[in-house]
Design a protein around this motif. Structure first.
Motif, PDB file in Angstrom:
ATOM      1  N   CYS A  42       3.895  -1.154   3.264  1.00  0.00           N
ATOM      2  CA  CYS A  42       3.364   0.113   2.783  1.00  0.00           C
ATOM      3  C   CYS A  42       4.426   1.095   2.526  1.00  0.00           C
ATOM      4  O   CYS A  42       5.254   1.206   3.395  1.00  0.00           O
ATOM      5  CB  CYS A  42       2.393   0.764   3.922  1.00  0.00           C
ATOM      6  SG  CYS A  42       1.725   2.144   3.593  1.00  0.00           S
ATOM      7  N   GLY A  96       0.678  -1.086   0.029  1.00  0.00           N
ATOM      8  CA  GLY A  96      -0.068   0.064  -0.052  1.00  0.00           C
ATOM      9  C   GLY A  96       0.826   1.300  -0.008  1.00  0.00           C
ATOM     10  O   GLY A  96       1.986   1.199  -0.057  1.00  0.00           O
ATOM     11  N   CYS A 117       2.823   3.638   8.005  1.00  0.00           N
ATOM     12  CA  CYS A 117       3.330   2.478   7.547  1.00  0.00           C
ATOM     13  C   CYS A 117       4.143   1.715   8.894  1.00  0.00           C
ATOM     14  O   CYS A 117       4.175   0.508   8.771  1.00  0.00           O
ATOM     15  CB  CYS A 117       4.558   2.877   6.659  1.00  0.00           C
ATOM     16  SG  CYS A 117       4.175   3.712   4.982  1.00  0.00           S
ATOM     17  N   ASP A 155       0.879   5.314   1.931  1.00  0.00           N
ATOM     18  CA  ASP A 155       0.156   6.559   2.610  1.00  0.00           C
ATOM     19  C   ASP A 155       0.401   7.652   1.854  1.00  0.00           C
ATOM     20  O   ASP A 155       1.729   8.287   1.627  1.00  0.00           O
ATOM     21  CB  ASP A 155       1.339   6.467   3.999  1.00  0.00           C
ATOM     22  CG  ASP A 155       0.621   7.559   4.945  1.00  0.00           C
ATOM     23  OD1 ASP A 155      -0.247   8.234   4.692  1.00  0.00           O
ATOM     24  OD2 ASP A 155       1.382   7.769   6.085  1.00  0.00           O
TER      25      ASP A 155
END
Length: 218
Positions: free
Chosen positions: A107, A85, A97, A87
């Motif tokens: 992340c 993913g 994260c 942020d």
């Protein structure tokens, strides 16, 4: 001064002035229900950066992590350790994260002012916590977010929902001069419809979880 809605670009003739804190001009768009600060009241990037540097976003502060977990915890059921993913708008003290790492979920970070640079993607999920209220061009930002997210991906947004008109004039959230867009659930329903997302969850206060549909948009 006439100004189109920065989100839906609706006709400025239909916009209504709204009384709010600070000496700024606020306008309400009846199409997407967004309240936005007039463009001549937007801060330059250097002034924004100075303001952000005053925020206390310590990744080791339990209170700050608890605050962010309002967005992370309801999103976890949609995530897995196979996902990667982003942020989006992590700020000077990225913590999302760090929280996800404890769940063994990967992340990456991105912030347009503090860095790092925007990763290429696409991603399985994106968090954008306390970011949407800062957008000067929300339609552009949403297109960028959408391009970064895989079909079927999860977008979690955290921004305080706007109160009733009578309460907006003294609302603390609008007293931050870097906060220039103010959303309601109707606004997020418009966003979901426009960009072909499904509303998966919301807390009716400040967190929305959207899922990108597996289809072509335009």
């Amino acid at each position: 001064m006439n100004q189109k809605c920065p989100l839906c670009h609706s006709n400025p003739e239909h916009h209504h002035p709204v009384k709010g804190p600070l000496e700024r001009r606020y306008l309400h768009c009846p199409v997407c229900d967004l309240v936005f600060v007039a463009c001549h009241n937007l801060l330059p990037v250097n002034a924004e950066k100075e303001r952000y540097e005053q925020h206390e976003n310590d990744v080791d502060d339990p209170g700050y992590l608890k605050f962010l977990n309002q967005a992370v915890e309801p999103t976890l059921p949609f995530l897995s350790t196979e996902m990667t993913g982003l942020d989006y708008g992590c700020g000077p003290g990225p913590a999302i994260c760090q929280i996800l790492a404890k769940q063994r979920i990967e992340c990456q970070n991105y912030d347009p002012i503090f860095g790092p640079a925007l990763p290429q993607g696409p991603f399985d999920f994106i968090f954008s916590t306390e970011v949407f209220e800062h957008f000067h061009d929300p339609e552009k930002e949403l297109r960028q977010l959408d391009a970064l997210l895989k079909p079927g991906g999860i977008l979690t947004v955290m921004t305080m929902f706007r109160p009733a008109p009578g309460d907006f004039e003294n609302w603390f959230y609008a007293r931050d001069d870097t906060h220039v867009l103010f959303y309601t659930m109707k606004t997020f329903e418009f966003i979901a419809s426009r960009f072909r997302y499904d509303m998966m969850w919301n807390d009716e206060t400040r967190v929305v979880i959207l899922k990108k549909r597996n289809e072509n948009k335009f």
